[in-house]
Write an enzyme that holds these catalytic residues in place. Structure first.
Site, short mmCIF file in Angstrom:
data_model
loop_
_atom_site.label_atom_id
_atom_site.label_comp_id
_atom_site.label_asym_id
_atom_site.label_seq_id
_atom_site.Cartn_x
_atom_site.Cartn_y
_atom_site.Cartn_z
N SER A 157 0.93 -1.12 0.13
CA SER A 157 0.17 0.09 -0.19
C SER A 157 0.98 1.17 -0.07
O SER A 157 1.88 1.11 0.45
CB SER A 157 -0.73 -0.05 1.26
N TYR A 170 -2.03 -0.83 10.37
CA TYR A 170 -2.11 -1.42 8.76
C TYR A 170 -0.82 -0.63 8.03
O TYR A 170 -0.23 -1.43 7.27
CB TYR A 170 -3.67 -0.47 8.27
P1 NDP Z 1 -11.20 -6.07 0.77
O1 NDP Z 1 -11.47 -5.61 2.20
O2 NDP Z 1 -12.25 -5.61 -0.06
O3 NDP Z 1 -10.93 -7.59 0.47
C1 NDP Z 1 -10.21 -8.04 1.52
C2 NDP Z 1 -10.41 -9.51 1.39
O4 NDP Z 1 -9.51 -10.19 2.18
C3 NDP Z 1 -11.78 -10.06 1.73
O5 NDP Z 1 -12.02 -11.16 0.68
C4 NDP Z 1 -11.80 -10.51 3.01
O6 NDP Z 1 -12.46 -11.53 3.66
C5 NDP Z 1 -10.33 -11.20 3.17
N1 NDP Z 1 -9.76 -11.21 4.55
C6 NDP Z 1 -9.68 -10.27 5.40
N2 NDP Z 1 -9.45 -10.80 6.67
C7 NDP Z 1 -9.12 -12.07 6.49
C8 NDP Z 1 -8.82 -13.35 7.25
N3 NDP Z 1 -8.76 -12.93 8.66
N4 NDP Z 1 -8.90 -14.51 6.81
C9 NDP Z 1 -8.93 -14.65 5.43
N5 NDP Z 1 -9.31 -13.75 4.70
C10 NDP Z 1 -9.44 -12.31 5.12
O7 NDP Z 1 -10.00 -5.18 0.38
P2 NDP Z 1 -9.28 -4.88 -1.07
O8 NDP Z 1 -9.81 -5.88 -2.01
O9 NDP Z 1 -9.49 -3.32 -1.10
O10 NDP Z 1 -7.75 -5.21 -0.74
C11 NDP Z 1 -6.92 -6.26 -1.05
C12 NDP Z 1 -5.61 -5.89 -0.70
O11 NDP Z 1 -5.11 -4.76 -1.52
C13 NDP Z 1 -5.37 -5.70 0.79
O12 NDP Z 1 -4.09 -6.44 1.07
C14 NDP Z 1 -5.39 -4.12 0.99
O13 NDP Z 1 -4.28 -3.82 1.93
C15 NDP Z 1 -4.63 -3.75 -0.43
N6 NDP Z 1 -4.78 -2.52 -0.89
C16 NDP Z 1 -6.15 -2.24 -1.32
C17 NDP Z 1 -6.38 -0.69 -1.84
C18 NDP Z 1 -7.74 -0.34 -2.02
O14 NDP Z 1 -7.95 1.02 -2.42
N7 NDP Z 1 -8.66 -0.95 -2.13
C19 NDP Z 1 -5.17 0.37 -1.68
C20 NDP Z 1 -3.84 -0.27 -1.24
C21 NDP Z 1 -4.05 -1.65 -0.67
P3 NDP Z 1 -14.11 -11.16 3.56
O15 NDP Z 1 -14.67 -10.93 2.46
O16 NDP Z 1 -14.71 -12.63 4.36
O17 NDP Z 1 -14.21 -10.12 4.67
#
Ligand code: NDP
Length: 251
Positions: A157, A170
């Site tokens: 990020s 985070y």
């Molecule tokens: P979301 O919150 O939309 O999706 C995150 C996913 O991770 C979900 O499927 C969630 O599961 C899963 N997850 C969370 N906790 C756990 C856990 N304990 N065990 C297993 N799975 C878990 O996030 P994004 O798609 O936005 O983010 C994806 C990646 O991109 C992350 O690493 C984030 O830090 C990074 N990122 C995103 C940005 C953005 O603007 N969106 C910007 C910079 C980085 P569930 O659906 O069950 O909650």
């Protein structure tokens, strides 16, 4: 500038014969990546904590005629070292090699000053974003070593490259993610078939972004699908010479 070569276009079957594990595959960027990998011929292993979401991704892949995926219901906040070793052992009985590992699952945690951050939530964020990624990588290395070329992508990020107020655990977890990537890439670079990089998606329209910026109109940022060529490139053999790099999908 993104890192995609100017003329690069994904090949329709560019990931054929590859098996790729995606964490957090049920929603957001992870879901888009899993579907995209499947659409380019990969067998996708869908790891996540909400089974219904993984089943929906599974059903879409099957309906689109993709290679039959697998669902790995796992809560990375709770999975310990032994659980992940057992998971890898089980996978190894049916899958001979792993060509790709996308560490995508993350928790946002508190958006507060560190002075007010919850210590319990801090630990959870570190567990999901860093500790589980280390443990899962270690458990899966023997399977990654079996692939002719393998790619590990850690999801970073902007706040993991330059600290910013109120991003708390985070941001710190993403700095640690970069460190994990660098150490592993340096250990494996030149002596193995495995390359290791980090990818900062930039602002993307997902549930996490909407939680972090509740006042922002959702269409301010691209949907995950629009950025997928970057994930595809990093999983395709075209990126075989990229190792140890902190990459970005947007400017
Ligand atoms: P979301 O919150 O939309 O999706 C995150 C996913 O991770 C979900 O499927 C969630 O599961 C899963 N997850 C969370 N906790 C756990 C856990 N304990 N065990 C297993 N799975 C878990 O996030 P994004 O798609 O936005 O983010 C994806 C990646 O991109 C992350 O690493 C984030 O830090 C990074 N990122 C995103 C940005 C953005 O603007 N969106 C910007 C910079 C980085 P569930 O659906 O069950 O909650």
């Amino acid at each position: 500038m993104t890192f995609l070569p100017e003329q690069w276009l994904p090949q329709p079957h560019g990931l054929a014969e590859k098996t790729i594990l995606v964490t957090g595959a049920g929603d957001g960027i992870g879901k888009a990546a899993a579907l995209t990998f499947a659409r380019h011929g990969a067998e996708v292993l869908l790891l996540g904590r909400t089974e219904a979401k993984l089943e929906a991704v599974y059903d879409t892949i099957v309906a689109e005629g993709g290679v039959l995926p697998a669902i790995i219901p796992t809560d990375l906040a709770k999975a310990g070292h032994d659980d992940l070793i057992a998971l890898a052992g089980e996978l190894a009985t049916s899958i001979p090699k792993l060509d790709g590992l996308l560490h995508n699952a993350s928790l946002l945690g508190d958006r507060k000053p560190l002075a007010q951050a919850s210590a319990a939530l801090w630990h959870q964020v570190m567990q999901v974003n860093v500790n589980s990624a280390f443990m899962l990588t270690q458990a899966l290395l023997p399977m990654l070593e079996q692939a002719p070329l393998a790619s590990i992508v850690f999801t970073s990020s902007g706040v993991g490259r330059k600290g910013r107020a109120f991003w708390g655990g985070y941001a710190v977890s993403k700095f640690a993610t970069e460190g994990l990537m660098q150490v592993l890439a340096d250990e494996l670079g030149g002596i193995s078939n495995i390359r290791v990089n980090s990818l900062n998606p930039g602002a993307v329209n997902t549930a996490m972004r909407r939680t972090a910026y509740p006042a922002e109109p959702p269409n301010t940022n691209p949907d995950p699908d629009a950025l997928m060529p970057h994930w595809l490139y990093l999983m395709s053999d075209d990126s075989k010479d990229i190792n140890g790099k902190a990459l970005s999908a947007q400017r």
